[in-house]
Design a protein around this motif. Structure first.
Motif, PDB file in Angstrom:
ATOM      1  N   ASP A 344       9.082  38.483   4.546  1.00  0.00           N
ATOM      2  CA  ASP A 344       8.924  37.632   5.728  1.00  0.00           C
ATOM      3  C   ASP A 344       8.508  38.526   6.888  1.00  0.00           C
ATOM      4  O   ASP A 344       9.321  39.274   7.439  1.00  0.00           O
ATOM      5  CB  ASP A 344      10.256  36.931   6.030  1.00  0.00           C
ATOM      6  CG  ASP A 344      10.147  35.966   7.205  1.00  0.00           C
ATOM      7  OD1 ASP A 344       9.318  36.204   8.104  1.00  0.00           O
ATOM      8  OD2 ASP A 344      10.895  34.979   7.224  1.00  0.00           O
ATOM      9  N   ASP A 346       7.561  38.028  10.060  1.00  0.00           N
ATOM     10  CA  ASP A 346       8.134  37.801  11.387  1.00  0.00           C
ATOM     11  C   ASP A 346       9.489  38.479  11.495  1.00  0.00           C
ATOM     12  O   ASP A 346       9.756  39.260  12.411  1.00  0.00           O
ATOM     13  CB  ASP A 346       8.252  36.297  11.636  1.00  0.00           C
ATOM     14  CG  ASP A 346       8.788  36.009  13.039  1.00  0.00           C
ATOM     15  OD1 ASP A 346       9.426  34.965  13.222  1.00  0.00           O
ATOM     16  OD2 ASP A 346       8.578  36.843  13.949  1.00  0.00           O
ATOM     17  N   ASP A 347      10.380  38.205  10.532  1.00  0.00           N
ATOM     18  CA  ASP A 347      11.705  38.809  10.528  1.00  0.00           C
ATOM     19  C   ASP A 347      11.626  40.320  10.402  1.00  0.00           C
ATOM     20  O   ASP A 347      12.311  41.069  11.109  1.00  0.00           O
ATOM     21  CB  ASP A 347      12.534  38.219   9.380  1.00  0.00           C
ATOM     22  CG  ASP A 347      13.890  38.898   9.256  1.00  0.00           C
ATOM     23  OD1 ASP A 347      14.093  39.630   8.265  1.00  0.00           O
ATOM     24  OD2 ASP A 347      14.732  38.714  10.141  1.00  0.00           O
ATOM     25  N   ARG A 350      10.040  42.138  13.621  1.00  0.00           N
ATOM     26  CA  ARG A 350      10.975  42.113  14.755  1.00  0.00           C
ATOM     27  C   ARG A 350      12.096  43.135  14.562  1.00  0.00           C
ATOM     28  O   ARG A 350      12.483  43.843  15.500  1.00  0.00           O
ATOM     29  CB  ARG A 350      11.562  40.711  14.916  1.00  0.00           C
ATOM     30  CG  ARG A 350      10.577  39.688  15.445  1.00  0.00           C
ATOM     31  CD  ARG A 350      11.212  38.325  15.687  1.00  0.00           C
ATOM     32  NE  ARG A 350      10.181  37.367  16.043  1.00  0.00           N
ATOM     33  CZ  ARG A 350       9.681  37.229  17.274  1.00  0.00           C
ATOM     34  NH1 ARG A 350      10.152  38.004  18.246  1.00  0.00           N
ATOM     35  NH2 ARG A 350       8.741  36.344  17.525  1.00  0.00           N
ATOM     36  N   VAL A 368       7.198  40.920  20.615  1.00  0.00           N
ATOM     37  CA  VAL A 368       6.699  40.715  19.243  1.00  0.00           C
ATOM     38  C   VAL A 368       6.250  39.263  19.109  1.00  0.00           C
ATOM     39  O   VAL A 368       7.033  38.341  19.348  1.00  0.00           O
ATOM     40  CB  VAL A 368       7.783  41.040  18.203  1.00  0.00           C
ATOM     41  CG1 VAL A 368       7.247  40.832  16.793  1.00  0.00           C
ATOM     42  CG2 VAL A 368       8.275  42.466  18.384  1.00  0.00           C
ATOM     43  N   GLU A 369       5.000  39.078  18.727  1.00  0.00           N
ATOM     44  CA  GLU A 369       4.426  37.740  18.566  1.00  0.00           C
ATOM     45  C   GLU A 369       3.807  37.651  17.165  1.00  0.00           C
ATOM     46  O   GLU A 369       2.647  38.038  16.957  1.00  0.00           O
ATOM     47  CB  GLU A 369       3.364  37.470  19.640  1.00  0.00           C
ATOM     48  CG  GLU A 369       3.915  37.567  21.058  1.00  0.00           C
ATOM     49  CD  GLU A 369       2.856  37.473  22.142  1.00  0.00           C
ATOM     50  OE1 GLU A 369       3.220  37.494  23.326  1.00  0.00           O
ATOM     51  OE2 GLU A 369       1.647  37.412  21.795  1.00  0.00           O
ATOM     52  N   VAL A 370       4.594  37.177  16.230  1.00  0.00           N
ATOM     53  CA  VAL A 370       4.165  37.154  14.830  1.00  0.00           C
ATOM     54  C   VAL A 370       4.225  35.723  14.304  1.00  0.00           C
ATOM     55  O   VAL A 370       5.256  35.049  14.439  1.00  0.00           O
ATOM     56  CB  VAL A 370       5.058  38.066  13.965  1.00  0.00           C
ATOM     57  CG1 VAL A 370       4.642  37.996  12.498  1.00  0.00           C
ATOM     58  CG2 VAL A 370       4.989  39.497  14.465  1.00  0.00           C
ATOM     59  N   GLU A 371       3.141  35.268  13.718  1.00  0.00           N
ATOM     60  CA  GLU A 371       3.124  33.944  13.119  1.00  0.00           C
ATOM     61  C   GLU A 371       3.953  33.943  11.833  1.00  0.00           C
ATOM     62  O   GLU A 371       4.106  34.998  11.186  1.00  0.00           O
ATOM     63  CB  GLU A 371       1.685  33.529  12.811  1.00  0.00           C
ATOM     64  CG  GLU A 371       0.834  33.302  14.051  1.00  0.00           C
ATOM     65  CD  GLU A 371      -0.562  32.805  13.720  1.00  0.00           C
ATOM     66  OE1 GLU A 371      -1.319  32.564  14.654  1.00  0.00           O
ATOM     67  OE2 GLU A 371      -0.875  32.657  12.516  1.00  0.00           O
ATOM     68  N   PRO A 372       4.497  32.778  11.444  1.00  0.00           N
ATOM     69  CA  PRO A 372       5.259  32.715  10.182  1.00  0.00           C
ATOM     70  C   PRO A 372       4.362  33.048   8.995  1.00  0.00           C
ATOM     71  O   PRO A 372       3.465  32.301   8.645  1.00  0.00           O
ATOM     72  CB  PRO A 372       5.728  31.248  10.135  1.00  0.00           C
ATOM     73  CG  PRO A 372       5.648  30.769  11.550  1.00  0.00           C
ATOM     74  CD  PRO A 372       4.488  31.492  12.165  1.00  0.00           C
ATOM     75  N   GLN A 374       4.304  35.260   5.029  1.00  0.00           N
ATOM     76  CA  GLN A 374       4.929  36.033   3.965  1.00  0.00           C
ATOM     77  C   GLN A 374       3.833  36.784   3.224  1.00  0.00           C
ATOM     78  O   GLN A 374       2.840  36.183   2.806  1.00  0.00           O
ATOM     79  CB  GLN A 374       5.692  35.126   2.994  1.00  0.00           C
ATOM     80  CG  GLN A 374       6.981  34.561   3.576  1.00  0.00           C
ATOM     81  CD  GLN A 374       7.828  33.860   2.539  1.00  0.00           C
ATOM     82  OE1 GLN A 374       7.303  33.337   1.554  1.00  0.00           O
ATOM     83  NE2 GLN A 374       9.129  33.842   2.742  1.00  0.00           N
ATOM     84  N   SER A 410       1.313  41.899  17.812  1.00  0.00           N
ATOM     85  CA  SER A 410       1.010  40.551  17.334  1.00  0.00           C
ATOM     86  C   SER A 410       0.450  40.614  15.915  1.00  0.00           C
ATOM     87  O   SER A 410      -0.215  41.590  15.533  1.00  0.00           O
ATOM     88  CB  SER A 410       0.016  39.847  18.262  1.00  0.00           C
ATOM     89  OG  SER A 410      -1.253  40.480  18.225  1.00  0.00           O
ATOM     90  N   ALA A 412      -1.472  37.597  13.601  1.00  0.00           N
ATOM     91  CA  ALA A 412      -1.898  36.198  13.602  1.00  0.00           C
ATOM     92  C   ALA A 412      -3.132  36.028  12.720  1.00  0.00           C
ATOM     93  O   ALA A 412      -3.847  36.998  12.407  1.00  0.00           O
ATOM     94  CB  ALA A 412      -2.206  35.750  15.035  1.00  0.00           C
TER      95      ALA A 412
END
Length: 476
Positions: A344, A346-347, A350, A368-372, A374, A410, A412
């Motif tokens: 994951d 994003d998790d 971060r 931190v700007e991360v889209e969901p 995997q 980021s 994205a």
């Protein structure tokens, strides 16, 4: 008549004289100046009474090793050189009371009578407080690494059985901090009787070997508070004092979970579970073992870095430690998830950025700007190394002197097939080390190529941005 008392008092080195009851009988003027005491404060008093333990540092067992060293000299009639200990000095009442924080390397030398019995002990306490304070930042980094890896650090002196360790070691054996006392005997007593001879043999072989002999031993201990069996992996090496006496230093880890996982894996195979279930267990086990192995590498590098004096060598070790940590954190999250094949992002990112910012006390600068998303493990690890390089460099060099501003990480989607990973700031960008030929830049480019991506940079007078554009899925 020669006034020997006056001669001794005037010796320019700090010396303290104790009798066989460890009562102070004399001190040089230099000793009194070093410890900020007067003769009436200490002469005629037991040394542990004249220099009481700092109640705010209770449980550090530093007073215990001092007494063990002195009694060792009384018993053997041989001098003893101690390792660095923290032993705080009482502050005078007219200065508000309390304690001065001090670090020492005491040397205890016996003075014998005609029959060969020890009549006095001369203590020469070398004040190394300034040296310890200068290495405080490196020590803090080591503590962070040990804490993150759930490792306990220890130092053992076979000659006196003095056993110094971190609180994690006490916890592993079931003691409250400092409860086990200053020597190793209570800890050896908790080792499984089938494993104790192996540990003792490993210690004996190590101290008979040359300096820097590596120690590797695994054993079981009985938790004194719960009675549970714990499995311990311990690694270290031999260091020798200036007089050649051996001292062992190392780390230990509670690997009981590993043993439980191994048992679970054996049961899974025995019960002939489905191939997919077996593969998941195996993958989780592999990730956990890789994580543990990398944590030991981080700790070994950190221990080595503490002995380095050259700033460029220290910086190189710190960069290597940071890179290994980035890979370790991927495997840490993999073995804790239900699906050990994907990460994951994003998790994970971060968490990685929080660790990097915390080490440099710059957490508030980083966004931190991360889209969901995997991603598969084989793509997440190169990304981890890229982020480690770019974010670390930005935290260190984007805002020199007093200027500050945001640092934005980021990740994205560019379109259905491509992703963009970027680190941007409003500062000066990469440092001189990270030039077009720097190791950091080469590592970023290499990792980008591994995920079939390319690196782009955009620099203006007020901003700097590095991007890696790569496909979501590998082409093969």
């Amino acid at each position: 008549m020669t006034d020997y008392g006056a001669i001794f008092a005037g010796i320019p080195q700090p010396y303290l004289v104790l009798d066989a009851d460890l009562t102070i009988v004399a001190a040089t003027d230099a000793y009194l100046a070093t410890t900020d005491r007067s003769r009436k404060d200490i002469v005629g008093r037991h040394i542990l009474e004249a220099f009481p333990e700092n109640p705010e540092a209770a449980g550090t067992v530093e007073q215990g090793p001092l007494e063990v060293s002195l009694r060792h000299v009384l018993k053997t009639g041989e001098p003893h050189e101690m390792a660095v200990i923290q032993y705080d000095i009482p502050r005078p009442a007219n200065e508000g009371g309390g304690f001065y924080q001090r670090y020492w390397t005491p040397v205890h030398t016996p003075v014998k009578d005609e029959a060969g019995a020890v009549r006095y002990i001369v203590q020469n306490p070398m004040d190394v407080t300034e040296s310890v304070r200068q290495t405080r930042e490196a020590d803090a980094r080591l503590r962070i690494a040990l804490h993150a890896a759930d490792l306990g650090s220890w130092e053992y002196e076979p000659e006196t059985d003095i056993w110094r360790r971190s609180g994690t070691v006490d916890e592993i054996f079931g003691f409250a901090p400092g409860e086990g006392g200053p020597v190793a005997a209570p800890f050896f007593a908790l080792m499984h009787p089938d494993d104790l001879p192996t540990v003792q043999s490993a210690v004996t072989e190590a101290i008979e070997g040359p300096d820097h002999t590596i120690l590797r031993f695994d054993y079981r201990v009985v938790d004194r508070s719960t009675g549970e069996i714990r499995h311990i992996a311990s690694r270290g090496e031999v260091l020798r004092t200036s007089n050649g006496k051996p001292r062992l230093i190392g780390v230990m880890m509670d690997v009981s979970i590993d043993r439980l996982r191994e048992a679970a894996l054996a049961e899974a195979v025995k019960a002939q579970e489905t191939l997919l279930q077996q593969k998941d267990i195996l993958l989780a086990e592999v990730n956990h073992r890789v994580k543990n192995s990398l944590q030991l590498v981080v700790s070994a590098l950190s221990l080595q870095a503490r002995r380095l004096k050259n700033p460029s060598s220290q910086a190189a070790f710190e960069q290597a430690i940071s890179r290994v940590r980035a890979i370790t954190s991927v495997h840490e999250r993999l073995y804790r998830t239900d699906n050990p094949l994907v990460v994951d992002m994003d998790d994970y990112l971060r968490g990685l950025c929080a660790d990097l910012a915390a080490n440099l006390e710059l957490r508030d600068l980083l966004r931190v700007e991360v889209e969901p998303l995997q991603l598969k493990t084989e793509r997440a690890i190169p990304i981890a190394l890229i982020v480690n390089e770019l974010v670390t460099n930005a935290l260190k060099y984007a805002y020199p002197e007093e200027s500050t501003g945001p640092i934005i990480l980021s990740l994205a989607a560019v379109n259905d097939a491509m992703l963009e990973l970027s680190v941007a700031d409003e500062g000066s960008g990469f440092s001189g080390e990270a030039s077009s030929q720097g190791l950091g830049t080469l590592l970023v480019k290499t990792m980008a190529a591994q995920i079939e991506g390319h690196v782009e940079t955009l620099s203006t007078e007020r901003s700097y941005r590095t991007s890696v554009i790569f496909p979501k899925e590998a082409s093969k």
